[in-house]
Design a protein around this motif. Structure first.
Motif, PDB file in Angstrom:
ATOM      1  N   HIS A 103       0.826  -1.200   0.000  1.00 60.80           N
ATOM      2  CA  HIS A 103       0.000   0.000   0.000  1.00 60.80           C
ATOM      3  C   HIS A 103       0.870   1.264   0.000  1.00 60.80           C
ATOM      4  O   HIS A 103       0.618   2.206  -0.766  1.00 60.80           O
ATOM      5  N   ALA A 104       1.899   1.268   0.854  1.00 60.24           N
ATOM      6  CA  ALA A 104       2.793   2.432   0.930  1.00 60.24           C
ATOM      7  C   ALA A 104       3.524   2.651  -0.394  1.00 60.24           C
ATOM      8  O   ALA A 104       3.725   3.792  -0.822  1.00 60.24           O
ATOM      9  N   ALA A 105       3.917   1.562  -1.039  1.00 61.37           N
ATOM     10  CA  ALA A 105       4.593   1.666  -2.337  1.00 61.37           C
ATOM     11  C   ALA A 105       3.663   2.333  -3.343  1.00 61.37           C
ATOM     12  O   ALA A 105       4.068   3.225  -4.091  1.00 61.37           O
ATOM     13  N   LYS A 106       2.409   1.902  -3.311  1.00 58.05           N
ATOM     14  CA  LYS A 106       1.410   2.456  -4.240  1.00 58.05           C
ATOM     15  C   LYS A 106       1.257   3.961  -4.046  1.00 58.05           C
ATOM     16  O   LYS A 106       1.148   4.713  -5.018  1.00 58.05           O
ATOM     17  N   GLN A 107       1.298   4.375  -2.790  1.00 58.65           N
ATOM     18  CA  GLN A 107       1.220   5.807  -2.472  1.00 58.65           C
ATOM     19  C   GLN A 107       2.370   6.575  -3.137  1.00 58.65           C
ATOM     20  O   GLN A 107       2.238   7.733  -3.490  1.00 58.65           O
ATOM     21  N   ASP A 108       3.527   5.883  -3.285  1.00 59.12           N
ATOM     22  CA  ASP A 108       4.704   6.499  -3.918  1.00 59.12           C
ATOM     23  C   ASP A 108       4.741   6.241  -5.430  1.00 59.12           C
ATOM     24  O   ASP A 108       5.767   6.475  -6.076  1.00 59.12           O
ATOM     25  N   ILE A 110       4.528   3.276  -6.912  1.00 60.57           N
ATOM     26  CA  ILE A 110       5.243   2.022  -7.219  1.00 60.57           C
ATOM     27  C   ILE A 110       4.261   0.851  -7.108  1.00 60.57           C
ATOM     28  O   ILE A 110       3.653   0.654  -6.049  1.00 60.57           O
ATOM     29  N   ILE A 111       4.123   0.100  -8.177  1.00 57.48           N
ATOM     30  CA  ILE A 111       3.208  -1.051  -8.136  1.00 57.48           C
ATOM     31  C   ILE A 111       4.005  -2.336  -7.906  1.00 57.48           C
ATOM     32  O   ILE A 111       4.830  -2.733  -8.742  1.00 57.48           O
ATOM     33  N   LEU A 112       3.754  -2.956  -6.767  1.00 55.59           N
ATOM     34  CA  LEU A 112       4.419  -4.224  -6.439  1.00 55.59           C
ATOM     35  C   LEU A 112       3.393  -5.352  -6.492  1.00 55.59           C
ATOM     36  O   LEU A 112       2.273  -5.202  -5.993  1.00 55.59           O
ATOM     37  N   LEU A 113       3.786  -6.468  -7.064  1.00 59.90           N
ATOM     38  CA  LEU A 113       2.887  -7.612  -7.186  1.00 59.90           C
ATOM     39  C   LEU A 113       3.478  -8.808  -6.445  1.00 59.90           C
ATOM     40  O   LEU A 113       4.689  -9.056  -6.511  1.00 59.90           O
ATOM     41  N   THR A 161       7.276  -8.797  -7.549  1.00 61.75           N
ATOM     42  CA  THR A 161       7.703  -8.465  -8.896  1.00 61.75           C
ATOM     43  C   THR A 161       6.999  -7.181  -9.336  1.00 61.75           C
ATOM     44  O   THR A 161       6.258  -6.572  -8.550  1.00 61.75           O
ATOM     45  N   ASN A 162       7.291  -6.761 -10.568  1.00 65.47           N
ATOM     46  CA  ASN A 162       6.614  -5.582 -11.110  1.00 65.47           C
ATOM     47  C   ASN A 162       5.802  -6.002 -12.341  1.00 65.47           C
ATOM     48  O   ASN A 162       5.819  -7.183 -12.731  1.00 65.47           O
ATOM     49  N   LYS A 163       5.126  -5.061 -12.955  1.00 63.15           N
ATOM     50  CA  LYS A 163       4.236  -5.403 -14.070  1.00 63.15           C
ATOM     51  C   LYS A 163       4.983  -6.020 -15.248  1.00 63.15           C
ATOM     52  O   LYS A 163       4.442  -6.852 -15.966  1.00 63.15           O
ATOM     53  N   THR A 171      15.672  -0.899 -11.312  1.00 61.66           N
ATOM     54  CA  THR A 171      14.273  -0.594 -11.629  1.00 61.66           C
ATOM     55  C   THR A 171      13.712   0.168 -10.429  1.00 61.66           C
ATOM     56  O   THR A 171      14.167  -0.036  -9.300  1.00 61.66           O
ATOM     57  N   LYS A 172      12.742   1.040 -10.690  1.00 60.11           N
ATOM     58  CA  LYS A 172      12.245   1.869  -9.575  1.00 60.11           C
ATOM     59  C   LYS A 172      11.588   1.007  -8.495  1.00 60.11           C
ATOM     60  O   LYS A 172      11.662   1.333  -7.311  1.00 60.11           O
ATOM     61  N   GLU A 173      11.006  -0.120  -8.891  1.00 57.74           N
ATOM     62  CA  GLU A 173      10.360  -0.993  -7.910  1.00 57.74           C
ATOM     63  C   GLU A 173      11.391  -1.660  -6.988  1.00 57.74           C
ATOM     64  O   GLU A 173      11.223  -1.692  -5.771  1.00 57.74           O
ATOM     65  N   ALA A 174      12.466  -2.177  -7.593  1.00 58.29           N
ATOM     66  CA  ALA A 174      13.502  -2.860  -6.788  1.00 58.29           C
ATOM     67  C   ALA A 174      14.205  -1.857  -5.876  1.00 58.29           C
ATOM     68  O   ALA A 174      14.498  -2.154  -4.712  1.00 58.29           O
ATOM     69  N   ASP A 175      14.465  -0.665  -6.408  1.00 58.08           N
ATOM     70  CA  ASP A 175      15.141   0.358  -5.594  1.00 58.08           C
ATOM     71  C   ASP A 175      14.248   0.816  -4.439  1.00 58.08           C
ATOM     72  O   ASP A 175      14.722   1.009  -3.320  1.00 58.08           O
ATOM     73  N   TRP A 176      12.959   0.960  -4.711  1.00 59.61           N
ATOM     74  CA  TRP A 176      12.023   1.365  -3.650  1.00 59.61           C
ATOM     75  C   TRP A 176      12.005   0.306  -2.547  1.00 59.61           C
ATOM     76  O   TRP A 176      12.093   0.629  -1.360  1.00 59.61           O
ATOM     77  N   LEU A 177      11.923  -0.940  -2.975  1.00 62.25           N
ATOM     78  CA  LEU A 177      11.851  -2.041  -2.003  1.00 62.25           C
ATOM     79  C   LEU A 177      13.104  -2.093  -1.124  1.00 62.25           C
ATOM     80  O   LEU A 177      12.997  -2.221   0.099  1.00 62.25           O
ATOM     81  N   ALA A 178      14.277  -1.956  -1.758  1.00 63.51           N
ATOM     82  CA  ALA A 178      15.538  -2.013  -1.006  1.00 63.51           C
ATOM     83  C   ALA A 178      15.630  -0.900   0.036  1.00 63.51           C
ATOM     84  O   ALA A 178      16.157  -1.094   1.124  1.00 63.51           O
ATOM     85  N   GLU A 179      15.084   0.262  -0.296  1.00 64.16           N
ATOM     86  CA  GLU A 179      15.197   1.413   0.606  1.00 64.16           C
ATOM     87  C   GLU A 179      14.092   1.491   1.654  1.00 64.16           C
ATOM     88  O   GLU A 179      14.245   2.172   2.671  1.00 64.16           O
ATOM     89  N   ASN A 180      12.980   0.811   1.407  1.00 64.70           N
ATOM     90  CA  ASN A 180      11.829   1.004   2.296  1.00 64.70           C
ATOM     91  C   ASN A 180      11.316  -0.223   3.044  1.00 64.70           C
ATOM     92  O   ASN A 180      10.558  -0.067   4.002  1.00 64.70           O
ATOM     93  N   CYS A 181      11.711  -1.419   2.625  1.00 64.24           N
ATOM     94  CA  CYS A 181      11.076  -2.603   3.222  1.00 64.24           C
ATOM     95  C   CYS A 181      11.323  -2.730   4.724  1.00 64.24           C
ATOM     96  O   CYS A 181      10.485  -3.252   5.450  1.00 64.24           O
ATOM     97  N   TYR A 182      12.462  -2.235   5.212  1.00 65.54           N
ATOM     98  CA  TYR A 182      12.749  -2.343   6.654  1.00 65.54           C
ATOM     99  C   TYR A 182      11.701  -1.638   7.515  1.00 65.54           C
ATOM    100  O   TYR A 182      11.429  -2.028   8.650  1.00 65.54           O
TER     101      TYR A 182
END
Ligand SMILES: [Zn+2]
Length: 234
Positions: A103-108, A110-113, A161-163, A171-182
């Motif tokens: 949900h937070a990714a979507k707010q930014d 970023i679509i994560l599947l 994964t991403n779309k 990729t913006k999805e992988a970079d977002w995940l690495a920086e925010n998942c914690y």
């Protein structure tokens, strides 16, 4: 005079022998100390009183054939096409955190599947054997865990994964995940450059729930779960 010399010689020999024995004992004690430390480290990694979300599954620490996570549930997130029902499951404890993360990714923007959550022992066995058939044992061993030794059997991790199904570094999805998942209690379980510790090649898509406190520590210190458990004696 000779007698005195003999006495001195015996005295020197006795002193040297005692000194040598003490040295030898010291070395042995050191060795024993090291062995105990190593053993302690291993016991530490297998500590059963540890929080459930800190369970360690890797090439050396496996789960039994019958191990099934508590409260398997399908989180309310979108999944990539073709994901089977079993792989949509995650352990109950991570359902809410993964929903919050997506949900937070979507707010930014970023679509994560969801791509692969829980895998039973049997499924892992199927994946492993089919990878051996398609890519050979060497590549299968580098990317796929043997049955019982996959973290996916814990239900505490999920591959995202991403779309475009191209979830790689940069990729913006992988970079977002690495920086925010914690922030949601997850870590990138197999980081780049840590293959010698995790025994798994870099996987930017595989996140593992360890709880917020451990996740932040691991993120801040750029370490792996193995290093965290050895350090923190948890
Ligand atoms: Zn995975």
């Amino acid at each position: 005079m000779r007698r005195v010399f003999k006495k001195i010689l015996i005295f020197v020999i006795v002193i040297c022998t005692l000194w040598y024995a003490a040295e030898l004992k010291g070395i042995n004690l050191n060795k024993i100390g090291l062995a105990l430390n190593e053993k302690y480290k291993l016991l530490n990694l297998n500590n059963t009183s540890r929080k459930k979300e800190l369970v360690l599954v890797n090439i050396e620490h496996g789960l039994s054939k019958d191990y099934k996570p508590e409260g398997l549930t399908t989180p309310n997130i979108s999944f990539a096409t073709g994901v089977n029902q079993e792989e949509k499951y995650v352990a109950g404890i991570i359902a809410k955190p993964i929903e919050e993360l997506v949900h937070a990714a979507k707010q930014d923007g970023i679509i994560l599947l969801g791509n692969s959550g829980y895998r039973s022992y049997k499924s892992q066995n199927d994946v492993y054997t089919s990878r051996i058939k398609s890519e050979g044992k060497k590549l299968a061993d580098a990317y796929v865990a043997k049955p019982g030794f996959s973290e996916h059997q814990t239900g505490l991790c999920i591959d995202l994964t991403n779309k475009s199904s191209n979830f790689v570094k940069g990729t913006k999805e992988a970079d977002w995940l690495a920086e925010n998942c914690y922030k949601f209690g997850f870590i990138i379980r197999y980081p780049y450059g840590k293959q010698d510790i995790t025994s798994i090649e870099y996987e930017p898509w595989h996140i593992r729930y360890v709880g917020k406190e451990a996740a932040k520590y691991i993120y801040d210190n750029k370490i792996t779960l193995e290093e965290y458990l050895a350090q923190s004696k948890k």
